[in-house]
Design an enzyme around this catalytic site. Structure first.
Site, mmCIF file in Angstrom:
data_model
loop_
_atom_site.group_PDB
_atom_site.id
_atom_site.type_symbol
_atom_site.label_atom_id
_atom_site.label_comp_id
_atom_site.label_asym_id
_atom_site.label_seq_id
_atom_site.Cartn_x
_atom_site.Cartn_y
_atom_site.Cartn_z
ATOM 1 N N ASP A 1 5.183 -19.486 -24.377
ATOM 2 C CA ASP A 1 3.783 -19.149 -24.616
ATOM 3 C C ASP A 1 3.055 -20.224 -25.425
ATOM 4 O O ASP A 1 2.007 -19.973 -26.012
ATOM 5 C CB ASP A 1 3.677 -17.799 -25.324
ATOM 6 C CG ASP A 1 4.406 -17.794 -26.668
ATOM 7 O OD1 ASP A 1 5.135 -18.763 -26.946
ATOM 8 O OD2 ASP A 1 4.244 -16.814 -27.421
ATOM 9 N N HIS B 1 6.345 -47.061 -14.799
ATOM 10 C CA HIS B 1 5.854 -45.960 -15.623
ATOM 11 C C HIS B 1 6.934 -45.479 -16.599
ATOM 12 O O HIS B 1 7.174 -44.286 -16.741
ATOM 13 C CB HIS B 1 5.373 -44.800 -14.733
ATOM 14 C CG HIS B 1 4.124 -45.124 -13.973
ATOM 15 N ND1 HIS B 1 3.699 -44.407 -12.875
ATOM 16 C CD2 HIS B 1 3.188 -46.091 -14.147
ATOM 17 C CE1 HIS B 1 2.575 -44.919 -12.412
ATOM 18 N NE2 HIS B 1 2.253 -45.946 -13.173
ATOM 19 N N ASP C 1 1.597 -50.716 -22.202
ATOM 20 C CA ASP C 1 0.507 -50.227 -21.351
ATOM 21 C C ASP C 1 0.011 -48.951 -22.009
ATOM 22 O O ASP C 1 0.655 -47.901 -21.918
ATOM 23 C CB ASP C 1 1.027 -49.965 -19.935
ATOM 24 C CG ASP C 1 -0.078 -49.595 -18.946
ATOM 25 O OD1 ASP C 1 -1.152 -49.158 -19.389
ATOM 26 O OD2 ASP C 1 0.154 -49.747 -17.735
ATOM 27 N N ASP D 1 -7.638 -48.541 -20.655
ATOM 28 C CA ASP D 1 -6.342 -48.763 -20.006
ATOM 29 C C ASP D 1 -6.009 -50.245 -20.138
ATOM 30 O O ASP D 1 -6.585 -51.072 -19.424
ATOM 31 C CB ASP D 1 -6.431 -48.333 -18.540
ATOM 32 C CG ASP D 1 -5.092 -48.363 -17.830
ATOM 33 O OD1 ASP D 1 -4.090 -48.729 -18.453
ATOM 34 O OD2 ASP D 1 -5.056 -48.010 -16.629
ATOM 35 N N HIS E 1 2.869 -52.886 -6.714
ATOM 36 C CA HIS E 1 1.666 -52.053 -6.840
ATOM 37 C C HIS E 1 0.415 -52.876 -6.558
ATOM 38 O O HIS E 1 0.460 -54.107 -6.500
ATOM 39 C CB HIS E 1 1.594 -51.415 -8.236
ATOM 40 C CG HIS E 1 1.518 -52.392 -9.374
ATOM 41 N ND1 HIS E 1 0.357 -53.030 -9.748
ATOM 42 C CD2 HIS E 1 2.472 -52.836 -10.234
ATOM 43 C CE1 HIS E 1 0.580 -53.812 -10.793
ATOM 44 N NE2 HIS E 1 1.866 -53.730 -11.097
ATOM 45 N N GLU F 1 -4.842 -55.757 -12.994
ATOM 46 C CA GLU F 1 -3.524 -55.699 -13.629
ATOM 47 C C GLU F 1 -2.397 -56.195 -12.738
ATOM 48 O O GLU F 1 -1.501 -55.431 -12.369
ATOM 49 C CB GLU F 1 -3.228 -54.264 -14.084
ATOM 50 C CG GLU F 1 -3.464 -53.199 -13.014
ATOM 51 C CD GLU F 1 -3.129 -51.803 -13.502
ATOM 52 O OE1 GLU F 1 -2.006 -51.595 -14.005
ATOM 53 O OE2 GLU F 1 -3.999 -50.927 -13.379
ATOM 54 N N TYR G 1 7.940 -57.995 -11.578
ATOM 55 C CA TYR G 1 9.017 -57.152 -12.097
ATOM 56 C C TYR G 1 10.304 -57.530 -11.377
ATOM 57 O O TYR G 1 10.495 -57.196 -10.207
ATOM 58 C CB TYR G 1 8.687 -55.682 -11.877
ATOM 59 C CG TYR G 1 7.261 -55.341 -12.248
ATOM 60 C CD1 TYR G 1 6.912 -54.979 -13.546
ATOM 61 C CD2 TYR G 1 6.245 -55.401 -11.286
ATOM 62 C CE1 TYR G 1 5.599 -54.691 -13.884
ATOM 63 C CE2 TYR G 1 4.933 -55.122 -11.613
ATOM 64 C CZ TYR G 1 4.609 -54.765 -12.913
ATOM 65 O OH TYR G 1 3.303 -54.492 -13.255
ATOM 66 N N ARG H 1 3.248 -57.521 -17.070
ATOM 67 C CA ARG H 1 1.963 -57.041 -16.536
ATOM 68 C C ARG H 1 0.876 -57.384 -17.549
ATOM 69 O O ARG H 1 1.092 -57.259 -18.763
ATOM 70 C CB ARG H 1 1.996 -55.532 -16.265
ATOM 71 C CG ARG H 1 0.717 -54.981 -15.677
ATOM 72 C CD ARG H 1 0.900 -53.589 -15.057
ATOM 73 N NE ARG H 1 1.262 -52.542 -15.988
ATOM 74 C CZ ARG H 1 2.463 -51.992 -16.056
ATOM 75 N NH1 ARG H 1 3.439 -52.421 -15.277
ATOM 76 N NH2 ARG H 1 2.717 -51.017 -16.922
ATOM 77 N N GLU I 1 -3.219 -56.452 -18.120
ATOM 78 C CA GLU I 1 -4.265 -55.564 -17.584
ATOM 79 C C GLU I 1 -5.484 -55.550 -18.490
ATOM 80 O O GLU I 1 -5.385 -55.379 -19.698
ATOM 81 C CB GLU I 1 -3.720 -54.142 -17.457
ATOM 82 C CG GLU I 1 -4.735 -53.116 -16.999
ATOM 83 C CD GLU I 1 -4.164 -51.710 -16.974
ATOM 84 O OE1 GLU I 1 -4.732 -50.855 -16.271
ATOM 85 O OE2 GLU I 1 -3.159 -51.471 -17.670
#
Length: 437
Positions: free
Chosen positions: A36, A240, A257, A268, A347, A381, A385, A409, A411
């Site tokens: 809850d 991620h 990131d 971002d 990506h 970005e 990798y 990366r 960005e």
């Protein structure tokens, strides 16, 4: 923080587009963490964009054809015995006074009151979302009205998604929205710059995460815009990665990131830098390549250019560089067309940014890419990798061990302006000399 006059303008703009239709929007549900215990409430972005109302169990109806009520809110009523547990509610009366509704009702009266705002509409504008029970409610109302259509000659003959109309509106940011995004960026820039100074061998990724998110809240942000990625060493090759539990070592890179949410508007930012004082030779070579790709991609963020232009530019720079390093081989056009670079760069180079981190709005109209225009905000970005178990595409060279375990990366958040672009996140350095100590 967004004036009510702007919410009114948004609703008027949408109602002008739907003509004789009726648009319905449902608030976000309360999300349960466990048993809850609930997560901190976060309103549905479309609902918030049109109303500024930040409570669950609410419905907004826009009925431009109605003679008296064009904007109607259904909300939770004031109930002291419930508010003492879960917080103050706006209530029915204040929903009109504070949020500009022409009429407001308790949410329990939705089934009874909604039909009178639908019966003269020629269609219902509603996006069938994750709330299946509410989807069924709207469909049932529509079916009932269709059953009596032959006798009345009026009523909605179709249900149409609100997304194509509303999300096109959301793509172009107003001056007030940009103020909110600049504030989110300002806080996020401070957090990134502090995190880079704080980082050192022997500390844990979660310690850096804590420093970032401390600044987010300390400066008035709602918190992280998304789970902060603090990825050192081989973890930087996981796009991620959010475990953030590894102890950082001397020759690691650290990929951060992270961005905050301010008034629901988001930043971002990604930066990659050495945990110790300097890049290794291989890290430096790949970092310079990613930075070159990013700078050339940002140059393509111009009004009138297709959305795809900055991705295509980044891919070409990365592929050329990887070919020079012997990590890709063959005809460059074939490599790009057949996406043989994807084991190393999997990506796209960016996304829309705004109320959602991956913000609303289409990227393509059929075969044609969306055209960039002033007020659009995109992330740029590119990355590389090369995981420990990365496998080259068919026919491509084997990857030498010295490149493995490196993930990079970079960005930035970029606003399309009348004459070009503005890098909103320029306050976080990214040149090689700034990344080393």
């Amino acid at each position: 923080m967004i004036p009510q006059t702007e919410y009114t303008e948004r609703r008027e703009q949408l109602m002008a587009k739907i003509g004789n239709g009726t648009a319905i929007f449902r608030s976000a549900p309360v999300a349960v963490m466990h048993n809850d215990v609930e997560y901190v409430y976060r309103q549905d972005s479309d609902f918030f964009y049109l109303t500024g109302f930040n409570e669950p169990e609410a419905v907004a109806v826009l009925a431009p054809h109605h003679e008296e009520h064009r904007y109607i809110l259904f909300v939770q009523p004031k109930e002291w015995d419930k508010e003492v547990w879960t917080g103050y509610r706006t209530g029915v009366d204040a929903a009109k006074e504070k949020y500009g509704a022409d009429e407001a009702y308790p949410i329990a009266e939705l089934g009874e009151k909604l039909p009178k705002y639908l019966e003269k509409a020629d269609r219902i504008y509603y996006h069938l979302g994750r709330d299946r029970q509410f989807n069924d409610c709207i469909i049932t109302h529509w079916q009932q009205l269709m059953a009596t259509y032959p006798k009345r000659g009026t009523g909605p003959i179709a249900i149409e998604s609100t997304h194509p109309i509303l999300h096109a509106m959301r793509l172009v940011k107003s001056p007030t929205e940009l103020e909110m995004m600049r504030k989110a960026v300002e806080i996020s820039v401070e957090a990134h710059n502090h995190a880079r100074k704080f980082t050192q061998p022997g500390r844990y990724e979660y310690e850096v995460q804590a420093e970032l998110e401390h600044i987010f809240r300390l400066r008035g942000a709602l918190g992280p815009a998304y789970p902060s990625i603090v990825a050192s060493g081989m973890n930087s090759c996981i796009l991620h990665y959010i475990e953030n539990n590894r102890q950082m070592q001397e020759n690691d890179l650290l990929l951060i990131d992270a961005g905050c949410s301010y008034g629901y508007y988001n930043a971002d930012i990604t930066r990659t830098f050495p945990v110790g004082n300097h890049f290794t030779p291989e890290q430096k070579i790949l970092y310079e390549l990613v930075l070159k790709a990013q700078l050339e991609a940002i140059a393509q963020v111009q009004p009138g250019n297709p959305y795809s232009s900055f991705h295509d530019t980044a891919v070409r720079v990365l592929v050329e560089g990887l070919m020079d390093l012997g990590l890709l081989a063959g005809d460059i056009e074939e490599i790009i067309k057949e996406e043989k670079y994807k084991p190393l760069y999997m990506h796209r180079t960016g996304h829309w940014l705004g109320l959602d981190v991956h913000d609303a709005g289409v990227y393509k109209h059929g075969e044609n890419w969306q055209t960039l225009q002033p007020g659009h905000v995109v992330t740029v970005e590119p990355g590389l990798y090369i995981g420990l178990d990365a496998k080259p595409a068919e026919g491509q060279p084997e990857i030498d061990q010295r490149w493995r375990g490196i993930g990079i990366r970079i960005e930035d958040d970029v606003l399309v302006t009348e004459s070009g672009h503005e890098v909103l996140t320029a306050g976080v350095p990214k040149a090689i000399e700034d990344m080393e100590r």
